[in-house]
Design a protein around this motif. Structure first.
Motif, short mmCIF file in Angstrom:
data_model
loop_
_atom_site.label_atom_id
_atom_site.label_comp_id
_atom_site.label_asym_id
_atom_site.label_seq_id
_atom_site.Cartn_x
_atom_site.Cartn_y
_atom_site.Cartn_z
N GLN A 1 5.28 -0.54 30.23
CA GLN A 1 4.39 0.24 29.38
C GLN A 1 4.57 -0.14 27.92
OE1 GLN A 1 1.99 2.50 30.52
NE2 GLN A 1 1.30 2.22 28.40
N GLN A 2 5.84 -0.32 27.51
CA GLN A 2 6.10 -0.73 26.13
C GLN A 2 5.49 -2.10 25.85
OE1 GLN A 2 10.28 -0.95 25.23
NE2 GLN A 2 9.95 -1.55 23.09
N ARG A 3 5.61 -3.04 26.78
CA ARG A 3 5.04 -4.37 26.60
C ARG A 3 3.52 -4.30 26.51
NH1 ARG A 3 4.57 -8.29 30.72
NH2 ARG A 3 3.61 -6.56 31.86
N ASP A 4 2.92 -3.50 27.42
CA ASP A 4 1.46 -3.38 27.42
C ASP A 4 0.95 -2.72 26.14
OD1 ASP A 4 1.51 -4.56 29.88
OD2 ASP A 4 1.21 -2.70 31.02
N ASP A 5 1.70 -1.69 25.68
CA ASP A 5 1.30 -1.03 24.43
C ASP A 5 1.40 -2.00 23.25
OD1 ASP A 5 0.88 1.27 25.85
OD2 ASP A 5 2.77 2.22 25.27
N ARG A 6 2.47 -2.77 23.23
CA ARG A 6 2.64 -3.73 22.14
C ARG A 6 1.56 -4.81 22.19
NH1 ARG A 6 3.50 -4.55 17.04
NH2 ARG A 6 4.82 -6.36 16.53
N ARG A 7 1.24 -5.27 23.41
CA ARG A 7 0.20 -6.28 23.56
C ARG A 7 -1.15 -5.73 23.09
NH1 ARG A 7 -0.21 -8.04 29.42
NH2 ARG A 7 1.52 -9.46 28.89
N ALA A 8 -1.44 -4.47 23.48
CA ALA A 8 -2.70 -3.85 23.05
C ALA A 8 -2.74 -3.73 21.53
CB ALA A 8 -2.85 -2.48 23.71
N GLU A 9 -1.57 -3.35 20.94
CA GLU A 9 -1.50 -3.24 19.48
C GLU A 9 -1.78 -4.60 18.82
OE1 GLU A 9 1.77 -1.91 16.04
OE2 GLU A 9 2.33 -2.04 18.16
N CYS A 10 -1.18 -5.64 19.37
CA CYS A 10 -1.37 -6.98 18.81
C CYS A 10 -2.81 -7.46 19.01
CB CYS A 10 -0.40 -7.96 19.46
SG CYS A 10 1.34 -7.63 19.09
N GLN A 11 -3.37 -7.16 20.19
CA GLN A 11 -4.75 -7.55 20.44
C GLN A 11 -5.71 -6.79 19.53
OE1 GLN A 11 -5.03 -6.80 24.64
NE2 GLN A 11 -4.39 -8.88 25.21
N GLN A 12 -5.40 -5.52 19.29
CA GLN A 12 -6.25 -4.73 18.39
C GLN A 12 -6.17 -5.27 16.97
OE1 GLN A 12 -8.38 -2.40 19.15
NE2 GLN A 12 -8.98 -2.01 17.01
N ALA A 13 -4.96 -5.64 16.56
CA ALA A 13 -4.79 -6.22 15.22
C ALA A 13 -5.55 -7.54 15.11
CB ALA A 13 -3.31 -6.43 14.93
N ALA A 14 -5.49 -8.36 16.17
CA ALA A 14 -6.22 -9.63 16.15
C ALA A 14 -7.72 -9.39 16.11
CB ALA A 14 -5.85 -10.45 17.38
N TYR A 15 -8.17 -8.38 16.84
CA TYR A 15 -9.60 -8.06 16.83
C TYR A 15 -10.03 -7.59 15.44
CZ TYR A 15 -13.90 -5.44 17.70
OH TYR A 15 -15.19 -4.96 17.63
N GLU A 16 -9.23 -6.70 14.85
CA GLU A 16 -9.57 -6.20 13.51
C GLU A 16 -9.55 -7.34 12.49
OE1 GLU A 16 -6.83 -3.07 12.80
OE2 GLU A 16 -7.77 -1.68 14.22
N TYR A 17 -8.57 -8.24 12.66
CA TYR A 17 -8.51 -9.40 11.76
C TYR A 17 -9.77 -10.24 11.90
CZ TYR A 17 -7.56 -14.31 10.66
OH TYR A 17 -7.66 -15.60 10.21
N GLN A 18 -10.20 -10.48 13.13
CA GLN A 18 -11.40 -11.29 13.36
C GLN A 18 -12.63 -10.59 12.80
OE1 GLN A 18 -11.24 -14.41 14.62
NE2 GLN A 18 -13.37 -14.51 13.93
N GLN A 19 -12.67 -9.26 12.94
CA GLN A 19 -13.78 -8.52 12.36
C GLN A 19 -13.80 -8.64 10.85
OE1 GLN A 19 -15.54 -8.20 15.34
NE2 GLN A 19 -16.31 -6.37 14.31
N ARG A 20 -12.61 -8.51 10.23
CA ARG A 20 -12.54 -8.65 8.78
C ARG A 20 -12.96 -10.05 8.35
NH1 ARG A 20 -7.58 -6.29 9.64
NH2 ARG A 20 -6.49 -8.23 9.09
#
Length: 382
Positions: free
Chosen positions: A321-340
């Motif tokens: 769960q910790q790994r999946d949460d961290r991966r989701a956090e990183c993917q969300q950050a990458a998505y937000e970065y791409q949006q920016r």
């Protein structure tokens, strides 16, 4: 004709630029920039300053993008390191689970084998206990039979002794008191009746006993002889009765000695056999106790290993769960970065397009702004 062609080309170019200006105005930034340029133009702002403002804005977008790129790269690098570390921890937990399961697979068959051995030993003990119980019961029965035999022999012996006493106490000749006497004696008639009555009663009782029925018949015969001795006053017959009593006592003693010897042999055989059975029982009890200790030890190990496996599984679930949460956090950050980045690229392209229009289509831009103001657009030129 040439003039007409030129006019057509000019009109076409203006229409093309007009469409480009309208496209710029559709974006919030484009509209804001056009509004700002219109104000600057109306206030007489030098064109160079307008260009510089746009260049500065373009540079700012580029600098912001470089900073954002660097921050995103650093953040995603941390993400990669975190995810690699979490994946390694998960791999370690999976390896640990494999090791624990292997230990369980090793312990369980041994535990089951020991349980099977204990069941077999308990069955063996039950059979041995049955032999001991049957042997003991048989021995008790033999001893009870011997004691009953002793009582019957004692009864017959007392009957014979009482019959002889009746003779010896009532016959008047002193020599008759001793065995084997041959002198003439005097007797009282009542003694024969007493002896006969005593022996008949004893013969009836002896006939109902298990071990002395033969002696019962002999006693009954002596009772009949006593009656005949009384009827015929036969001194010789009386002596034969007393001699028969003595002979029966000797036979009775010999029979009892044999019975006692047999009883002693049976007791010794029982004691020896019981010693062997008890030795085997002690061995079985010791083996069962050892098996129970081993089974308990194996059960404790199995319980501890299962507990460790459950704990390991819980840790694996939490770590996943910790790994999946961290991966989701990183993917969300990458998505937000791409949006920016996409938004910034679009804004930077808007600024670049506007600079291009200012460089090549200033006249058309001024006419477009004038047309919009004339049309009542309150956002331009205010």
């Amino acid at each position: 004709m040439k003039s007409i062609v030129i006019l057509v080309l000019v009109a076409t170019a203006f229409a093309t630029n007009l469409a480009a200006f309208e496209k710029l105005e559709k974006s919030k930034l484009g509209k804001t920039l056009l509004n700002t340029i219109a104000i600057q133009m109306q206030t007489g702002e030098p064109l160079e300053r307008i260009f510089q403002t746009l260049y500065d804005l373009e540079d700012r977008y580029q600098n912001d993008q470089r900073e954002d790129d660097a921050e995103n790269k650093a953040f995603q690098g941390v993400c990669d390191a975190d995810l690699a570390g979490l994946n390694q921890e998960l791999a370690n937990l999976e390896q640990r689970d494999t090791e624990l399961q292997a230990h369980l697979d090793e312990l369980q068959p041994v535990h089951d084998q020991k349980v099977g051995q204990r069941v077999a030993k308990l069955a063996e003990k039950a059979l041995l206990q049955l032999v001991i119980d049957e042997t003991t019961a048989k021995r008790q029965e033999e001893n009870s039979d011997f004691e009953a035999q002793r009582e019957e022999f004692t009864f017959v012996s007392s009957v014979l002794a009482e019959a002889r006493r009746l003779f010896t106490d009532n016959l008047q000749a002193p020599a008759f008191l001793q065995k084997g006497a041959s002198e003439a004696v005097h007797y009282t008639p009542q003694v024969f009746a007493q002896v006969a009555s005593h022996l008949n009663a004893a013969a009836h009782k002896a006939g109902q006993m298990k071990h002395i029925r033969t002696f019962g018949k002999a006693i009954k015969l002596m009772a009949q002889l006593a009656v005949k001795a009384q009827q015929y006053a036969n001194q010789e017959l009386t002596g034969r009765i007393i001699q028969l009593i003595d002979d029966l006592q000797n036979q009775l003693q010999q029979a009892f000695d044999l019975a006692r010897k047999t009883e002693d042999s049976r007791r010794q055989a029982f004691d020896a056999y019981s010693s062997l059975l008890n030795r085997d029982m002690n061995k079985l009890n010791s083996a069962i106790a050892n098996l129970e200790a081993e089974i308990q030890s194996l059960a404790d190990q199995l319980a501890a290993t299962h507990s460790s496996q459950d704990d390991n599984t819980a840790r694996h679930v939490a770590k996943t769960q910790q790994r999946d949460d961290r991966r989701a956090e990183c993917q969300q950050a990458a998505y937000e970065y791409q949006q920016r980045r996409s938004a910034r690229d679009a804004d930077r392209q808007t600024v670049s397009d506007l600079i291009g229009h200012l460089n090549t289509n200033m006249r058309d831009l001024k006419e477009y702004i004038a047309m919009r103001v004339a049309a009542g657009d309150t956002n331009l030129g205010q």
